[in-house]
Design a protein around this motif. Structure first.
Motif: not given
Lengths: 481, 106
Positions: A108-116, A369-377
């Protein structure tokens, strides 16, 4: 080894299977083995002779032709179509040797999104992540640690893959580029091979991005929901402005460049909601007008009661529409041509390979999966959900939590699946969907059972029709994938 | 005569293994020699070739040696790959030399 018959008197009975009638034979898919065989009427009669449990030895000798009968019996028993009736062989929740080597990382390279998007599981009503836990963008350091973890924990695998996910992945394009370079260099050093994939909403596809993705042979999946009205209503910009007219020219450019360079198929990933169940119109727009190589439909993940959640009637309509697309698929396949309806393509591949899943997917097994902060899910849908964390990129995989999850998620523990013919392919369904519905990732998705069974029947019928018309079509599914 | 045609990969793998039962599957039969105790010297395990126990392998060392040599049954015999590679070295022909097999104490 010649026979599966036990050495003492025991009754045998027809084992669970599913049938589809073909031109010259009946196609039979055995639930326990996932073997698929064609039976002529005589073989079918043998199978049906055991509809009620009986002693095979008595049956062999009853009407002469004993050798023939034994042979048919042995073949059907070997395929898992006849089984001892007097005791039940359990579906043991056996796990593969652990720790299981990783093959795929979803970053997950970013949590941000430009859509809603109205139905978003990441930010909407059904979100699982404890938002604002992680940074908005994954850092270079975290990404490299994640790649190092993939290489370290993938003993014995030659081919590794990284999938970029978000948020909107292209908001962190510089990281995608540098990770690709870093992983490629590492792979060259270890004589391994990388493959990359990315999911994007296509709004940020520039010439530079298109050039990079196609040059690196990315598998590209574009989230798009259909023609203008649907797309603009369900996938608007944060401002509320529609995205359809922005993404269409970018997508067409991407598909053209990718085709010119002989890239991997470009896929459309359509979220189907109660408001957008007109699958045929959507398919026609995406495959016919925009030229996507593959179009896949995913019913929206939702707790019941949301206004976008699919109702029973929606599911019925959806299945009918899939049936029409399947007809179209059969026509193409009979002529030896590809068809872009990827749900069916994937299902036919699984049927033809005899896939028999102990777990519904690779989450926590070969994939993390890897979060932006490096947590593994378990997968990208579970990252930043503290409850489902299975380690961090710095501390490594928490093998104890990983094992506990794999034990709980095994189909052997899902008792309601044990009498279902869809089990080899469904295996209880998506963990994330189960979490949203039942607050337990390892519950089987019982709300989908009827739908899944109907869908698998459609798959088996389609298999039969194509096998009747053009068996050579199936050679494309012979390679392991 | 009934006809059962293995179609998907799983069915073809099963048919290759149980080739005798599938009329259509001869071409896919495995090329490897059959593995298993009953195909080689030992008359069998739980029952002998006549279905009784009178001709079962005796002495038990014969059985034991078979676990090591012709069958892969590693739990029952010394681990010949790493820890005890020479445990059966002095047993050239098991029919005659069975008493020479070493004992291994873990």
């Amino acid at each position: 080894m010649g026979s599966l018959r036990l050495g003492y008197a025991v009754n045998y009975a027809t084992a669970q299977h599913r049938r589809a009638r073909g031109k010259d034979m009946t196609y039979v898919w055995a639930t326990r083995s996932a073997a698929l065989a064609g039976l002529d009427d005589a073989a079918l009669a043998v199978l049906d002779s055991f509809a009620a449990p009986r002693d095979p030895e008595a049956w062999f000798g009853a009407e002469g032709a004993e050798d023939e009968r034994r042979k048919s019996f042995d073949a059907l028993a070997a395929l898992g179509l006849l089984e001892p009736a007097d005791f039940r062989v359990p579906i043991a929740p056996d796990l593969p040797a652990l720790p299981y080597p990783l093959g795929t990382l979803v970053l997950n390279v970013t949590n941000k999104c430009n859509l809603s998007c109205s139905y978003c599981y990441e930010y909407g009503e059904d979100r699982i992540n404890e938002s604002s836990r992680g940074p908005a963008l994954m850092s270079e350091e975290t990404a490299r640690q994640a790649v190092d973890l993939l290489f370290k924990d993938s003993a014995g695998r030659r081919n590794l893959s990284i999938t970029f996910f978000g948020g909107e992945t292209l908001l962190n394009f510089p990281l995608i580029k540098s990770v690709t370079e870093y992983a490629n260099a590492k792979a060259r050093g270890e004589r391994r091979r990388m493959s990359f994939a990315l999911t994007t909403n296509a709004t940020l596809l520039t010439e530079e991005v298109i050039d990079f993705l196609t040059a690196e042979h990315f598998g590209i999946n574009i989230s798009i929901d259909g023609p203008r009205a649907t797309q603009d209503a369900q996938r608007p910009f944060l401002s509320g402005k529609g995205t359809h007219d922005v993404v269409v020219p970018k997508i067409q450019r991407l598909i053209a460049v990718n085709r010119e360079r002989g890239g991997r198929p470009v896929g459309a990933r359509v979220t189907v909601t109660a408001q957008s169940a007109d699958v045929q119109t959507i398919y026609q727009h995406l495959a016919g007008e925009l030229g996507f190589d593959a179009v896949g439909f995913a019913p929206v993940t939702s707790a019941p009661g949301r206004d976008y959640a699919l109702t029973g009637e929606n599911y019925f309509t959806l299945l009918q529409a899939f049936g029409v697309l399947a007809d179209d698929f059969v026509s193409a396949a009979s002529a030896g041509k590809n068809h872009a309806f990827s749900n069916l393509n994937d299902l036919l591949r699984e049927l033809h390979q005899g896939v028999n899943k102990a777990h519904p997917c690779g989450a926590g097994l070969g994939l993390v999966g890897v979060s932006t902060g490096g947590e593994l899910g378990l997968c990208h849908r579970f990252v930043e959900s503290g409850e489902h964390a299975i380690g961090t990129v710095t501390s490594g995989l928490d093998e104890e939590r990983r094992r506990a999850f794999l034990e709980a998620g095994h189909v052997g523990t899902k008792v309601s699946c044990h009498d279902c013919f869809a089990r080899p392919i469904c295996s209880g369904g998506c963990y994330h969907e189960a979490w949203v519905r039942y607050a337990d990732a390892t519950q089987p998705n019982l709300h989908s059972c009827e739908w899944i069974r109907a869908w698998l029947d459609l798959g088996l019928i389609t298999y039969a029709r194509i096998m009747d018309a053009n068996p050579a079509f199936f050679t494309r599914y012979e390679e392991a994938s | 005569m009934s006809r059962i045609t293995p179609l998907n990969r799983k069915a073809r793998r099963i048919a290759a293994r149980f080739a005798g039962s599938f009329a259509d599957a001869h071409a896919l039969a495995p090329q490897d020699p059959p593995l298993g105790c009953t195909t080689i010297f030992a008359p069998g395990w739980e029952v002998d070739t006549d279905g009784g126990t009178a001709n079962l392998c005796t002495p038990i060392e014969r059985d034991l040696y078979d676990c090591h040599h012709s069958c892969y049954w590693p739990a029952q015999v010394p681990d010949a790959l790493t820890n005890s590679p020479n445990w059966a070295q002095s047993c050239g022909a098991p029919v005659n030399d069975w008493s020479k097999i070493d004992l291994v104490f873990p």
